[in-house]
Design a protein around this motif. Sequence first.
Motif, short mmCIF file in Angstrom:
data_model
loop_
_atom_site.label_atom_id
_atom_site.label_comp_id
_atom_site.label_asym_id
_atom_site.label_seq_id
_atom_site.Cartn_x
_atom_site.Cartn_y
_atom_site.Cartn_z
N THR A 1 3.40 53.85 -41.70
CA THR A 1 3.65 52.42 -41.83
C THR A 1 5.10 52.06 -41.52
OG1 THR A 1 4.10 52.69 -44.21
CG2 THR A 1 1.84 52.09 -43.56
N ASP A 2 6.02 52.96 -41.85
CA ASP A 2 7.45 52.69 -41.69
C ASP A 2 8.03 53.62 -40.63
OD1 ASP A 2 7.16 50.92 -43.75
OD2 ASP A 2 7.95 52.28 -45.27
N VAL A 3 8.74 53.04 -39.66
CA VAL A 3 9.36 53.80 -38.58
C VAL A 3 10.86 53.55 -38.60
CG1 VAL A 3 9.52 54.13 -36.09
CG2 VAL A 3 7.29 53.69 -37.15
N HIS A 4 11.62 54.64 -38.62
CA HIS A 4 13.07 54.56 -38.49
C HIS A 4 13.45 55.11 -37.13
CE1 HIS A 4 14.24 53.41 -42.66
NE2 HIS A 4 13.04 53.89 -42.91
N LEU A 5 13.82 54.22 -36.22
CA LEU A 5 14.25 54.63 -34.88
C LEU A 5 15.71 55.08 -34.96
CD1 LEU A 5 12.77 51.86 -32.56
CD2 LEU A 5 12.38 54.32 -32.33
N VAL A 6 15.95 56.32 -34.55
CA VAL A 6 17.29 56.90 -34.65
C VAL A 6 17.75 57.36 -33.28
CG1 VAL A 6 18.67 58.79 -35.60
CG2 VAL A 6 16.95 57.67 -37.03
N THR A 7 18.93 56.90 -32.87
CA THR A 7 19.56 57.43 -31.66
C THR A 7 20.96 57.89 -32.02
OG1 THR A 7 20.04 57.00 -29.33
CG2 THR A 7 20.49 55.21 -30.86
N VAL A 8 21.37 59.02 -31.43
CA VAL A 8 22.64 59.63 -31.78
C VAL A 8 23.52 59.73 -30.54
CG1 VAL A 8 23.78 61.67 -32.75
CG2 VAL A 8 21.51 60.98 -33.58
N VAL A 9 24.76 59.27 -30.66
CA VAL A 9 25.75 59.43 -29.61
C VAL A 9 26.45 60.76 -29.85
CG1 VAL A 9 27.77 58.45 -28.47
CG2 VAL A 9 26.09 56.93 -29.56
N PRO A 10 26.28 61.75 -28.98
CA PRO A 10 26.92 63.05 -29.19
C PRO A 10 28.44 62.92 -29.22
CG PRO A 10 25.19 63.23 -27.53
CD PRO A 10 25.41 61.76 -27.79
N ASP A 11 29.07 63.82 -29.95
CA ASP A 11 30.53 63.78 -30.07
C ASP A 11 31.24 63.90 -28.73
OD1 ASP A 11 30.72 63.42 -32.83
OD2 ASP A 11 30.44 65.56 -33.20
N ALA B 1 19.94 48.31 -26.81
CA ALA B 1 18.95 49.08 -26.07
C ALA B 1 17.75 49.45 -26.94
CB ALA B 1 19.60 50.35 -25.52
N LEU B 2 17.97 49.60 -28.24
CA LEU B 2 16.88 49.93 -29.16
C LEU B 2 15.92 48.76 -29.39
CD1 LEU B 2 18.64 52.00 -31.99
CD2 LEU B 2 16.74 52.79 -30.58
N ARG B 3 16.36 47.57 -29.04
CA ARG B 3 15.59 46.36 -29.37
C ARG B 3 14.18 46.41 -28.77
NH1 ARG B 3 18.89 41.71 -27.73
NH2 ARG B 3 20.17 42.43 -29.49
N THR B 4 14.09 46.84 -27.51
CA THR B 4 12.79 46.88 -26.85
C THR B 4 11.86 47.87 -27.54
OG1 THR B 4 13.75 46.30 -24.72
CG2 THR B 4 11.58 47.34 -24.69
N GLN B 5 12.40 49.05 -27.89
CA GLN B 5 11.57 50.05 -28.56
C GLN B 5 11.16 49.55 -29.95
OE1 GLN B 5 13.49 53.88 -28.45
NE2 GLN B 5 13.55 53.93 -26.21
N ARG B 6 12.07 48.89 -30.62
CA ARG B 6 11.74 48.34 -31.93
C ARG B 6 10.61 47.30 -31.81
NH1 ARG B 6 15.73 46.25 -36.65
NH2 ARG B 6 14.14 45.32 -37.98
N GLU B 7 10.72 46.43 -30.82
CA GLU B 7 9.71 45.39 -30.65
C GLU B 7 8.34 45.98 -30.35
OE1 GLU B 7 11.44 43.00 -27.63
OE2 GLU B 7 12.76 41.88 -29.01
#
Length: 283
Positions: A32-42, A60-66
């Motif tokens: 039911t709950d999705v946490h979209l996580v993206t990581v910027v490498p060091d 950029a995450l907005r489209t995937q969230r929608e």
Amino acid sequence: MRIVFATDLSDANEAAIRSRTCLECLKRIGVTDVHLVTVVPDNVSTGLPGMDIASDRQTALRTQRETFESEGFDVETHVARGTPHRRINGFAERLHADMIVVGSRGQSPLENRLIGSTARNVARTAVRPLLIERIEKRDGTHAVAKEHLFQHVLFPTDFSENAARAFEFVPQLAGATQQADLLHVRGREERDTDVQQVRERLSELADDLETTMGIETGVNVRDGGVVDEILAEESRVGATVTVLGARGQSRLRRLLLGSVSESVIAQGHNNVLLIPPESATAR
């Protein structure tokens, strides 16, 4: 059920998220709950002065969230900087996630870009069940290898404690699973074991799944190299996901994951659901 869905915002991840069949599978197992996580490498530069990578990635995450929200999921997005697999596992632990989902494409070092290496590193250190979703390139575009993520489960077991823990997780896939095949591979040291006794042990487990999940089951015993036989069985039965128990813990986890789990992830073409050992669960 709450999941952490790791994304590098690539076309490959977009393909996984756009697959409505895959999203339906997640709903069927109770997500039911999705946490979209993206990581910027060091090692990724912050860019020119005035550029805000975190803000750019949130956009950029907005489209995937929608996409997730349009299918009825409650979604939160997270942008972090650091080592990808550490931050992904950190979010999963902090959020008490029931599962991590990571896309994986390619096999050779030249093909393994961010998400390929990240999938392997998350697998080596995961404290939560990890779904590695295969993504393929077809006719110049990316697509998921098996859209029905959990429809046909292959469960290889060596009858160990770690395998038993993985087996206990399988009923959580009820609603999305129609069939399961159970496999034991007899290595060289087991050639003298009674095949019938092994089949009976597998049949007992299969009966449990038939009772608890109401699905069709099959059993098989193969002789040979464990990894090769698991991959061959994946192809023979047409499995859409292979469920494996992981080994190891603490700082030695990288070495103790086990050549079988790591090789199936590295060499296979099937989705893999990796269940960590009891000692590796989040605090």
